[in-house]
Each structure stands twice: as C-alpha cells, then as structure tokens.
Design a protein around this motif. Sequence first.
Motif, PDB file in Angstrom:
ATOM      1  N   THR A  16       0.826  -1.210   0.000  1.00 35.80           N
ATOM      2  CA  THR A  16       0.000   0.000   0.000  1.00 35.80           C
ATOM      3  C   THR A  16       0.859   1.258   0.000  1.00 35.80           C
ATOM      4  N   ALA A  17       1.929   1.247   0.811  1.00 33.17           N
ATOM      5  CA  ALA A  17       2.743   2.448   0.967  1.00 33.17           C
ATOM      6  C   ALA A  17       3.615   2.729  -0.241  1.00 33.17           C
ATOM      7  N   PHE A  18       4.173   1.681  -0.859  1.00 36.77           N
ATOM      8  CA  PHE A  18       5.188   1.902  -1.886  1.00 36.77           C
ATOM      9  C   PHE A  18       4.759   1.483  -3.294  1.00 36.77           C
ATOM     10  N   LEU A  19       3.815   0.544  -3.415  1.00 39.58           N
ATOM     11  CA  LEU A  19       3.446   0.039  -4.732  1.00 39.58           C
ATOM     12  C   LEU A  19       2.144   0.607  -5.257  1.00 39.58           C
ATOM     13  N   GLY A  20       1.337   1.198  -4.390  1.00 36.43           N
ATOM     14  CA  GLY A  20       0.048   1.711  -4.837  1.00 36.43           C
ATOM     15  C   GLY A  20      -0.911   0.598  -5.207  1.00 36.43           C
ATOM     16  N   LEU A  21      -0.791  -0.554  -4.560  1.00 36.57           N
ATOM     17  CA  LEU A  21      -1.641  -1.709  -4.858  1.00 36.57           C
ATOM     18  C   LEU A  21      -2.295  -2.223  -3.585  1.00 36.57           C
ATOM     19  N   THR A  22      -3.494  -2.772  -3.715  1.00 44.32           N
ATOM     20  CA  THR A  22      -4.160  -3.419  -2.579  1.00 44.32           C
ATOM     21  C   THR A  22      -3.877  -4.911  -2.643  1.00 44.32           C
ATOM     22  N   MET A  23      -2.672  -5.289  -2.283  1.00 44.58           N
ATOM     23  CA  MET A  23      -2.258  -6.673  -2.446  1.00 44.58           C
ATOM     24  C   MET A  23      -2.966  -7.642  -1.500  1.00 44.58           C
ATOM     25  N   GLU A  24      -3.536  -7.124  -0.367  1.00 45.94           N
ATOM     26  CA  GLU A  24      -4.076  -8.036   0.643  1.00 45.94           C
ATOM     27  C   GLU A  24      -5.156  -8.968   0.111  1.00 45.94           C
ATOM     28  N   CYS A  25      -5.866  -8.573  -0.949  1.00 45.50           N
ATOM     29  CA  CYS A  25      -6.899  -9.445  -1.515  1.00 45.50           C
ATOM     30  C   CYS A  25      -6.298 -10.762  -2.006  1.00 45.50           C
ATOM     31  N   ALA A  26      -5.052 -10.712  -2.489  1.00 41.70           N
ATOM     32  CA  ALA A  26      -4.410 -11.895  -3.053  1.00 41.70           C
ATOM     33  C   ALA A  26      -3.885 -12.837  -1.986  1.00 41.70           C
ATOM     34  N   GLN A  27      -4.075 -12.492  -0.705  1.00 45.02           N
ATOM     35  CA  GLN A  27      -3.685 -13.425   0.358  1.00 45.02           C
ATOM     36  C   GLN A  27      -4.524 -14.700   0.285  1.00 45.02           C
ATOM     37  N   CYS A  28      -5.780 -14.574  -0.172  1.00 49.66           N
ATOM     38  CA  CYS A  28      -6.694 -15.727  -0.196  1.00 49.66           C
ATOM     39  C   CYS A  28      -6.996 -16.219  -1.613  1.00 49.66           C
ATOM     40  N   HIS A  29      -6.821 -15.372  -2.622  1.00 50.65           N
ATOM     41  CA  HIS A  29      -7.155 -15.777  -3.994  1.00 50.65           C
ATOM     42  C   HIS A  29      -6.508 -14.786  -4.956  1.00 50.65           C
ATOM     43  N   ASP A  30      -6.489 -15.123  -6.225  1.00 48.91           N
ATOM     44  CA  ASP A  30      -6.015 -14.153  -7.213  1.00 48.91           C
ATOM     45  C   ASP A  30      -6.825 -12.871  -7.083  1.00 48.91           C
ATOM     46  N   HIS A  31      -6.141 -11.747  -7.180  1.00 50.21           N
ATOM     47  CA  HIS A  31      -6.811 -10.448  -7.030  1.00 50.21           C
ATOM     48  C   HIS A  31      -7.849 -10.281  -8.140  1.00 50.21           C
ATOM     49  N   LYS A  32      -9.021  -9.788  -7.768  1.00 50.65           N
ATOM     50  CA  LYS A  32     -10.093  -9.627  -8.759  1.00 50.65           C
ATOM     51  C   LYS A  32      -9.997  -8.311  -9.512  1.00 50.65           C
ATOM     52  N   PHE A  33      -9.239  -7.357  -8.997  1.00 52.54           N
ATOM     53  CA  PHE A  33      -9.252  -6.035  -9.607  1.00 52.54           C
ATOM     54  C   PHE A  33      -7.870  -5.486  -9.950  1.00 52.54           C
ATOM     55  N   ASP A  34      -6.829  -5.976  -9.310  1.00 51.11           N
ATOM     56  CA  ASP A  34      -5.469  -5.540  -9.609  1.00 51.11           C
ATOM     57  C   ASP A  34      -4.668  -6.717 -10.146  1.00 51.11           C
ATOM     58  N   PRO A  35      -3.655  -6.478 -10.956  1.00 50.65           N
ATOM     59  CA  PRO A  35      -2.915  -7.571 -11.614  1.00 50.65           C
ATOM     60  C   PRO A  35      -1.939  -8.279 -10.675  1.00 50.65           C
ATOM     61  N   ILE A  36      -2.467  -8.905  -9.620  1.00 47.39           N
ATOM     62  CA  ILE A  36      -1.648  -9.628  -8.647  1.00 47.39           C
ATOM     63  C   ILE A  36      -2.272 -10.998  -8.416  1.00 47.39           C
ATOM     64  N   SER A  37      -1.487 -12.049  -8.630  1.00 39.77           N
ATOM     65  CA  SER A  37      -1.988 -13.402  -8.377  1.00 39.77           C
ATOM     66  C   SER A  37      -1.659 -13.813  -6.950  1.00 39.77           C
ATOM     67  N   GLN A  38      -2.327 -14.862  -6.485  1.00 41.45           N
ATOM     68  CA  GLN A  38      -2.045 -15.364  -5.144  1.00 41.45           C
ATOM     69  C   GLN A  38      -0.604 -15.862  -5.045  1.00 41.45           C
ATOM     70  N   ARG A  39      -0.096 -16.483  -6.098  1.00 40.96           N
ATOM     71  CA  ARG A  39       1.287 -16.952  -6.104  1.00 40.96           C
ATOM     72  C   ARG A  39       2.250 -15.766  -5.950  1.00 40.96           C
ATOM     73  N   GLU A  40       1.972 -14.679  -6.674  1.00 38.39           N
ATOM     74  CA  GLU A  40       2.842 -13.507  -6.592  1.00 38.39           C
ATOM     75  C   GLU A  40       2.810 -12.891  -5.193  1.00 38.39           C
ATOM     76  N   TYR A  41       1.649 -12.974  -4.543  1.00 38.17           N
ATOM     77  CA  TYR A  41       1.537 -12.444  -3.177  1.00 38.17           C
ATOM     78  C   TYR A  41       2.523 -13.145  -2.257  1.00 38.17           C
ATOM     79  N   TYR A  42       2.556 -14.482  -2.331  1.00 38.35           N
ATOM     80  CA  TYR A  42       3.432 -15.226  -1.426  1.00 38.35           C
ATOM     81  C   TYR A  42       4.887 -15.203  -1.880  1.00 38.35           C
ATOM     82  N   GLN A  43       5.120 -14.970  -3.172  1.00 38.72           N
ATOM     83  CA  GLN A  43       6.492 -14.724  -3.604  1.00 38.72           C
ATOM     84  C   GLN A  43       7.007 -13.419  -2.985  1.00 38.72           C
ATOM     85  N   PHE A  44       6.143 -12.421  -2.971  1.00 34.27           N
ATOM     86  CA  PHE A  44       6.497 -11.138  -2.369  1.00 34.27           C
ATOM     87  C   PHE A  44       6.709 -11.287  -0.862  1.00 34.27           C
TER      88      PHE A  44
END
Length: 728
Positions: free
Chosen positions: A316-344
């Motif tokens: 949120t602070a540095f990327l301008g993305l709401t990544m928390e949605c991808a903690q449980c599933h692929d993000h529905k609105f931003d280009p972040i997959s669940q796999r990418e969330y846990y890679q991060f």
Amino acid sequence: MMKGAAVFVLMISLMRLGSAVSFNDQIRPILADRCFACHGPDSAARKAGLRLDREEFAKAALAESGNVPIVAGHTDKSEIFKRITSNDPDEVMPPPDAKSELTPKEIQLIGEWITEGAKWERHWAFMSPQKPPFPEVDDKSWAINGIDNFILSKLESLGLKPSDRVGKEQLLRRASLDLTGLPPTIADLENFIKDNSDDAFEDAVDRLLASPGFGERMALEWLDVARYGDTDGLFEDHPRSIYPWRDWVISAFNANLPYNDFITWQVSGDLIPNATNEQKLATGFLRNNPTSNEGGIIDEDYRIKYLVDRVNTTATAFLGLTMECAQCHDHKFDPISQREYYQFSGFFNSLVGRGNTKGATAPTLKILSPAHTEQIAKLADQIKVIESTLKGTPPELNQDFEKWLIELEKPIPWKDLKEVSDTREGSSAKKDQGKVQASKMMGRYLRVALPKEQKGFITISEVEVYSLGNNVGRLGKASQSSDYSTAGLASKAIDGNADGSFGSCSCTKEQKDAWWEIDLGSEMPIDHVVIFNRNDCCSERLDNVSVSLLDSSRKQVTQRKIGDAPFRSVLTFNPGSVLPESGKKNYELIFASVPGPLAAISLSGPSPGIIESVRIERVPSAGKAHELKIVGEAKGKFSKENPLIIGLEKPENLTDKDRLKVSLVGDDVRVSITDSSSAVEHKKVPEGRDKRLAHFRESWSGEKVIIEDGAAGSTLSPGLSYSPRIRT
C-alpha cells in the motif's frame, strides 16, 4: 524529499485534459468496477473464458465463440461494445442481476476509446511518471506558473472561471496550514503583509519549508500509512518505544532525504553494506505492526500474522496496490496473483522476530543522540584517568596491606555453646531419619527430560532433592536447554517456592528434547526427589518426562518415568527413609552464653544446607529479650567446610546469666560464636595476593581519591553524570 509530491499528484490528475481518452484514467476504472469481478485476474471467478484485464486476451478471439472482445478502431466489430449497448436482457453486459449498469457517458467513453485505437496502458502503479506538456489555455494572463495551466485548462473545459484572488492574509494562512499544519503567527502575518516585493510569497514558502513544523506535517500522513503507534495494539496494549523511528521520519522530510533513499532505508536499511544506525533505524517501518504478548498464542501463527501485515503495508505504501486481496485468492481487480503475493511475502519471511513479543524482541537498536554520544566519549576518557589513579599503589597502602595480611593469617577463635533447648528435639522425623541407612543411590546430577524427539516445554515449579534428611537441591546449580524468558530461568525450580504459579516456575522454550538439570556439586546419597508441577495451567507439559540420576562422570545411575504428571511427584531412591515435609523449617535454639563480647556466629552442619533467615536475641535472666542487629544479609548456604558467618553491627557483651536465642528458617545447623569483629571480613577475603590487594584497596582508610563535581551548575540530559575532576 517529497516537497513536490502534492504538485506531482495534481499534475498527473490534470495532464491528459483535452487529449485522447485515457485507458488508465477513464477506461480501467470502469472495467475494474463493472467487469473484472467476472472477467478479471481471478481465474477461479472468471466466466466465459473472457479476460479484460490483459490486452493480449482482451483483443484475442474467444475460444468458444470466436468473437473478439475489443477490435481497435471498430466498435461494430468489438463484442464488448455490442454487449454494453444491447437491449436484450440475455445479451447485455453487465447482466441485469448484477445491478451494476453502465451510464450512457461511460458507454460513450468506451466507444470513443475503441474508435481512437483502444490504446492500452499498463497498470498505473507499474508505469514510470512522465512529464507532460503544459496544456494550452485561453486566458494566458491568469497563469503564473506551469501548474496554473493544468488548473485553468480544467476550469475552461467545464465552462468555469477562476475565483478572484484572495487577500494576502488568506494566502499565507492556506500555505501555513498546508506546509506545517499550523496557522501563521501574528508576526509572520504582519511581515508578509508589509512585504510588497515580487518574492514575498516565495520567501514565505521557503521559510515554512525550512521550519521543523514542515517535517512534522509531512510525517503525519506517513505515520498513518505506516500504521505507527506508541502501544502494541493487542493484548493489554503495552507501551512501545519506537518513537525514534517517528523522529527519523520527521528528520528525513526536514533534511529533504531523496525519495529513493526514503524507500530503500525503510524496507532494507539494515542490508546496506556498513549500514549506519540511521539506516538501521529507518527499518522501524517494518516493526510498526500490532503485536501481542498473550501467553496462550501460537508463536508461529502470530509471526505469520505479522508477516502478512508487513506485506500489505509495504504494498500500500510503496506500490500503490491493494495486495491483501491476493492473500486468499487471485486479485479480482489488480494484476496480482495469489502466487505472486506469497512470492512477495518471501522477502519478509526471514525477518528476525517471534509471534509472542513479551519484552523487547530482537532485533533491537539502542540509539543515542549526537550530544549524548559526544559526552559519553568524553566521560570514557575521564574514567580512564580515574581508574589509573585508583589502581595506583602508594607506599603507605603497601605498608598497611602487609600489616593487614599478618592480621588476616591469625585464626578466628570460635567457641562452641551449650545447648539449653531445641524445638527440633520432639520431631519424630528427625529421630526416624537417624535409624535409616544412607542411600546406595549416589549421584551428582539430576536431569528431567522430554521423551526423545518429542517437541514441547519443560515447566517446573520446584525440585527438592533430599540427602540425609536435608533438601540439597537448594544448594545446587540449575540449568536448562533454553530459557522461555528472563522470568522462567532454570534457578526458579530451586528457589523454595513451590506454589505452582507460572511466576514460581522455570520454563524452557518449545523445542525438541527439552531438558532441565541440577548439579549438586559432588556425589552424595540421594533418598528422595520431589517434583512440583505448574498448577494454574499447562500441567501436561511434565507428562511422560524421564528423571535421571547421573554420577560425576555423567553416567546414568538410575532413571524413573512420570506418566500423567500430578502436581507433586515423589520419587524414592532409598526405601524406608523418611521424607521430610516440604516447605520451610522454622526452629529455635537457646544456648547458655559465654561471658564476654559476641561479634559473630557461625552456622555449619555435617550436610550442606541453606538458611533463609536468622534472628539473634540476647535473653537476660530478668526482663525482655533484646534483638541483636545483624550486618548484611542473614541468609545463605552452608556446609561443614564453608560455614555461614553472620556478623553483628557492633559486639554485644554477654554475662554468664544471659541466654542466647537463635531463631532460624532453614536446614539443621550447628552454632558457634566468636568475639572477633573481623570474622565476617575474613569470609569475604578472596584468595590470591592480587585479588586481596584489590579487596584491601576498597576499604583502605589511608590516602583517599576524591571525585569532585567539575561542572557544578551545568545541566545535562537525564541519565548522564557531570564530568568529574580528581584530586588526592
């Protein structure tokens, strides 16, 4: 650093006015809000095989129908435009049951965008900022700087005119509130009104940017983003001393720290080669998350909770993305997959720290102000001078030391006393113990351990080890495989407190093959071992432990097992021996006195023991008993070779008609007395000439080194001393 941040945001919002339809500014928000839930990044929720968040899929033919969702330049060939303009409830998109219709203006925008070529743009968070050209405006005389062109262009596109210019009072108030969060002072306002120069406002802004209040105002926003708080936020909400990080943020803004450093230091300042304390301090950004020290939490569970918090906050602070949605599933609105969330999240998974944060948890950093650092360096130099002086040995000290050594070698004249009464005489346990043969089980170490390869805790309230009727466990040295905390050290299991509360317990960390052990100092016959469990909770931690007796070479003599551990487990190694009652032994001894001065008493015994308190009274033939004041602590360990010496504040002259009453809490002792006032001092004297000289120097009554205050009347920061001056 970020003085131009507000300007940049404003420029981005206005930069495309009057130009072609922007995908990021105008089209992506519509698709994200109305379409991505069913046709976006989340593969599990995607319908009809249609994906509109990626250009290569949005402009390719669908597998089933062969229709192309978006055909650049052709609305009539674009399937999505046909669907959003359809009147057929079975064809229109979004479908009626979605209750999310497109407005005519939104449909028009999508049509214009397709007609103009359907130019695609990456998600704005992944695009480098570009400096736009200044838009053309009609009223060129109104614009003073380039930003005004963007504002006026927007107003003119809406058919509006700028408001009249405000007075200087309102202008300075707005600037002051924006840059410092405070209104201008009366003096600043008057000076600004009087200044009629062309640079008056620019000078006022420069003054505000240079004030400490600017960093505080800018930090206010950042502290919210970084979830800063001065308490833990969870269980009992304890105070948190992370304010040096807050002060660093303020100083970073005031020092105009480059933004790339502002980012890098906060997420990885400690990884920079030869990192400074300032760079390490900046990583406090990652330590602002709410934490818990509740005793029942699962350590790993909460460690992962903190990891997730750091991922979400950093995004949120540095990327301008709401990544928390991808903690449980692929993000529905931003280009972040669940796999990418846990890679991060892998970047944060190696951070030092625990889930249970009771006490200060690693890593910690002690920070001193520059003034303190400079002053400590000066004090260190002065201390060296003082220590050099104190370690000096003048001839007078040597002479007195030699005389003292001669006196030290003289034996202390101890006298035995005739016992008049002993409250222990009626004890059947004492009499029965004397009839029992010494145990054949000889041991030095007692070890309590979990079954091999089992993971768990060892928590013990008290361990009593009885030899010849005495609890010798109190005299041993305890250790354990790990310390749960500074409140759960191994020694807590031999401190005499067996009440079963957690505060009375030794406790290891949760680990494989956890153990607790006591070293009795030498091999001795062992009659009984009594182990007290915790009784306020978690009593199962002692289930199935083994209790092993080892000899001096650590060879196992015998081993016992405890199944479902009760509160009090008794293991008998010498059948028929008497098990003394647990707890403190209180008794009184009364002696016929020896006429003359009484300066100290000696407590010893055939077996090692411990005394928890001593009270000495002079009992005259007539009148009330008189308590004799003791110097130092009236407790400690004793043995036959090393008696416990208790000294009086001043010698007491006894008569042949007096009685001496000694009240004790502890093991059985033999009492002797002396008229030598140096008996206690003799006991404290170390072995070796050098050590004895250092000991003598501390109490030498000859030439003294006097430390004087060399900075009288000066004021220093709390916790630091005045600079001393030495004279002799």
